[in-house]
Write a protein that holds these residues in place. Structure first.
Motif, PDB file in Angstrom:
ATOM      1  N   SER A  38      18.889  37.764  38.139  1.00 57.40           N
ATOM      2  CA  SER A  38      19.761  36.579  38.124  1.00 57.40           C
ATOM      3  C   SER A  38      19.602  35.806  36.819  1.00 57.40           C
ATOM      4  N   ALA A  39      18.402  35.764  36.268  1.00 57.95           N
ATOM      5  CA  ALA A  39      18.212  35.118  34.964  1.00 57.95           C
ATOM      6  C   ALA A  39      18.942  35.889  33.866  1.00 57.95           C
ATOM      7  N   ASN A  40      18.881  37.221  33.922  1.00 56.70           N
ATOM      8  CA  ASN A  40      19.604  38.036  32.938  1.00 56.70           C
ATOM      9  C   ASN A  40      21.112  37.848  33.068  1.00 56.70           C
ATOM     10  N   LEU A  41      21.607  37.869  34.289  1.00 53.02           N
ATOM     11  CA  LEU A  41      23.040  37.681  34.506  1.00 53.02           C
ATOM     12  C   LEU A  41      23.490  36.308  34.010  1.00 53.02           C
ATOM     13  N   THR A  42      22.683  35.297  34.251  1.00 51.62           N
ATOM     14  CA  THR A  42      23.019  33.954  33.788  1.00 51.62           C
ATOM     15  C   THR A  42      23.040  33.881  32.262  1.00 51.62           C
ATOM     16  N   MET A  45      26.257  35.488  30.824  1.00 43.63           N
ATOM     17  CA  MET A  45      27.444  35.081  31.560  1.00 43.63           C
ATOM     18  C   MET A  45      28.732  35.165  30.749  1.00 43.63           C
ATOM     19  N   SER A  46      28.674  34.932  29.469  1.00 41.83           N
ATOM     20  CA  SER A  46      29.890  34.900  28.654  1.00 41.83           C
ATOM     21  C   SER A  46      30.339  36.283  28.197  1.00 41.83           C
ATOM     22  N   ASN A  47      29.552  37.315  28.458  1.00 43.52           N
ATOM     23  CA  ASN A  47      29.864  38.667  28.016  1.00 43.52           C
ATOM     24  C   ASN A  47      30.173  39.533  29.231  1.00 43.52           C
ATOM     25  N   ILE A  48      31.446  39.751  29.516  1.00 38.74           N
ATOM     26  CA  ILE A  48      31.850  40.461  30.729  1.00 38.74           C
ATOM     27  C   ILE A  48      31.351  41.900  30.745  1.00 38.74           C
ATOM     28  N   ILE A  75      26.283  27.073  39.824  1.00 38.17           N
ATOM     29  CA  ILE A  75      26.884  27.269  38.506  1.00 38.17           C
ATOM     30  C   ILE A  75      26.372  28.570  37.893  1.00 38.17           C
ATOM     31  N   ASN A  76      25.081  28.805  38.023  1.00 38.15           N
ATOM     32  CA  ASN A  76      24.450  30.022  37.499  1.00 38.15           C
ATOM     33  C   ASN A  76      24.223  31.028  38.618  1.00 38.15           C
ATOM     34  N   PHE A  77      23.957  32.271  38.225  1.00 40.82           N
ATOM     35  CA  PHE A  77      23.534  33.264  39.201  1.00 40.82           C
ATOM     36  C   PHE A  77      22.182  32.804  39.742  1.00 40.82           C
ATOM     37  N   ARG A  78      21.958  33.008  41.042  1.00 40.82           N
ATOM     38  CA  ARG A  78      20.673  32.608  41.593  1.00 40.82           C
ATOM     39  C   ARG A  78      20.282  33.538  42.733  1.00 40.82           C
ATOM     40  N   PRO A  79      19.000  33.774  42.896  1.00 42.57           N
ATOM     41  CA  PRO A  79      18.569  34.632  44.002  1.00 42.57           C
ATOM     42  C   PRO A  79      18.688  33.894  45.332  1.00 42.57           C
ATOM     43  N   LEU A  89      29.190  30.743  39.499  1.00 36.70           N
ATOM     44  CA  LEU A  89      30.580  30.311  39.337  1.00 36.70           C
ATOM     45  C   LEU A  89      30.962  30.111  37.872  1.00 36.70           C
ATOM     46  N   ASN A  90      29.985  29.831  37.040  1.00 40.76           N
ATOM     47  CA  ASN A  90      30.274  29.630  35.619  1.00 40.76           C
ATOM     48  C   ASN A  90      30.726  30.928  34.949  1.00 40.76           C
ATOM     49  N   ALA A  91      30.451  32.067  35.587  1.00 44.33           N
ATOM     50  CA  ALA A  91      30.902  33.345  35.033  1.00 44.33           C
ATOM     51  C   ALA A  91      32.410  33.496  35.150  1.00 44.33           C
ATOM     52  N   LEU A  92      33.002  32.705  35.990  1.00 48.62           N
ATOM     53  CA  LEU A  92      34.457  32.723  36.130  1.00 48.62           C
ATOM     54  C   LEU A  92      35.079  31.806  35.084  1.00 48.62           C
ATOM     55  N   LEU A  93      34.633  31.961  33.866  1.00 45.46           N
ATOM     56  CA  LEU A  93      34.967  31.047  32.778  1.00 45.46           C
ATOM     57  C   LEU A  93      36.466  30.940  32.526  1.00 45.46           C
ATOM     58  N   PHE A  94      37.170  32.041  32.600  1.00 50.09           N
ATOM     59  CA  PHE A  94      38.597  31.996  32.292  1.00 50.09           C
ATOM     60  C   PHE A  94      39.356  31.180  33.331  1.00 50.09           C
ATOM     61  N   ILE A  95      38.964  31.314  34.579  1.00 49.26           N
ATOM     62  CA  ILE A  95      39.619  30.530  35.622  1.00 49.26           C
ATOM     63  C   ILE A  95      39.292  29.055  35.433  1.00 49.26           C
ATOM     64  N   PHE A  96      38.007  28.766  35.177  1.00 46.13           N
ATOM     65  CA  PHE A  96      37.609  27.373  34.990  1.00 46.13           C
ATOM     66  C   PHE A  96      38.252  26.780  33.743  1.00 46.13           C
ATOM     67  N   SER A  97      38.345  27.572  32.684  1.00 42.45           N
ATOM     68  CA  SER A  97      38.958  27.015  31.469  1.00 42.45           C
ATOM     69  C   SER A  97      40.424  26.681  31.727  1.00 42.45           C
ATOM     70  N   PHE A  98      41.097  27.486  32.541  1.00 46.77           N
ATOM     71  CA  PHE A  98      42.484  27.166  32.878  1.00 46.77           C
ATOM     72  C   PHE A  98      42.543  25.885  33.701  1.00 46.77           C
ATOM     73  N   ILE A  99      41.688  25.796  34.714  1.00 48.35           N
ATOM     74  CA  ILE A  99      41.724  24.641  35.606  1.00 48.35           C
ATOM     75  C   ILE A  99      41.362  23.353  34.863  1.00 48.35           C
ATOM     76  N   PHE A 100      40.336  23.420  34.026  1.00 47.47           N
ATOM     77  CA  PHE A 100      39.821  22.193  33.413  1.00 47.47           C
ATOM     78  C   PHE A 100      40.423  21.855  32.055  1.00 47.47           C
ATOM     79  N   TYR A 101      41.125  22.805  31.412  1.00 47.46           N
ATOM     80  CA  TYR A 101      41.687  22.508  30.097  1.00 47.46           C
ATOM     81  C   TYR A 101      43.216  22.604  30.068  1.00 47.46           C
TER      82      TYR A 101
END
Length: 135
Positions: A38-42, A45-48, A75-79, A89-101
């Motif tokens: 989970s730490a590695n995935l977090t 996060m920005s590299n699909i 927000i981060n991956f967690r065990p 949830l932060n890995a869903l960056l494209f969706i969040f960037s659409f919603i928030f920007y």
């Protein structure tokens, strides 16, 4: 004397440090695999592409990566437990960037158009509701 040390000692000291870091990493992956992954995935996060590789690594380690869930995910991956990781949830960056920007930008443009038509500024949210914005 310094040149002789520079040829050998510098490399040896760095290889010792790298070996120690590799040992710590292997120890964490062996005894705390869900936390480690989970730490590695977090961190990636920005590299699909890297996320896909790490999720496949989780499968090899028999660790389930749950899909995003607003009730459980952070927000981060967690065990969640020793064999389950909650999707960050932060890995869903494209969706969040659409919603928030993008959506707020569209709202601002819509408000500007309404302001130009009405001729007066909006002082409260109630003004927006009275005019009835349709997207």
């Amino acid at each position: 004397m310094i040149e002789k040390f520079a040829q050998y000692g510098f490399n040896k000291s760095h290889s010792t440090a790298y070996a120690y870091v590799a040992y710590q990493t292997a120890w964490l992956k062996t005894y705390y695999p869900a936390e480690f992954m989970s730490a590695n995935l977090t961190s990636e996060m920005s590299n699909i592409d890297r996320i896909v590789i790490l999720i496949n690594e989780c499968r090899k380690l028999k660790i389930d990566v749950n899909p995003p869930d607003v009730n459980i995910s952070d927000i981060n991956f967690r065990p969640v437990d020793k064999k389950t990781i909650s999707f960050g949830l932060n890995a869903l960056l494209f969706i969040f960037s659409f919603i928030f920007y993008i959506l707020p930008l569209l709202l601002i443009l819509q408000l500007h158009c309404l302001y130009c038509k009405s001729g007066h500024p909006f002082l409260q949210v109630l003004h927006l509701l009275q005019l009835g914005i349709d997207f």
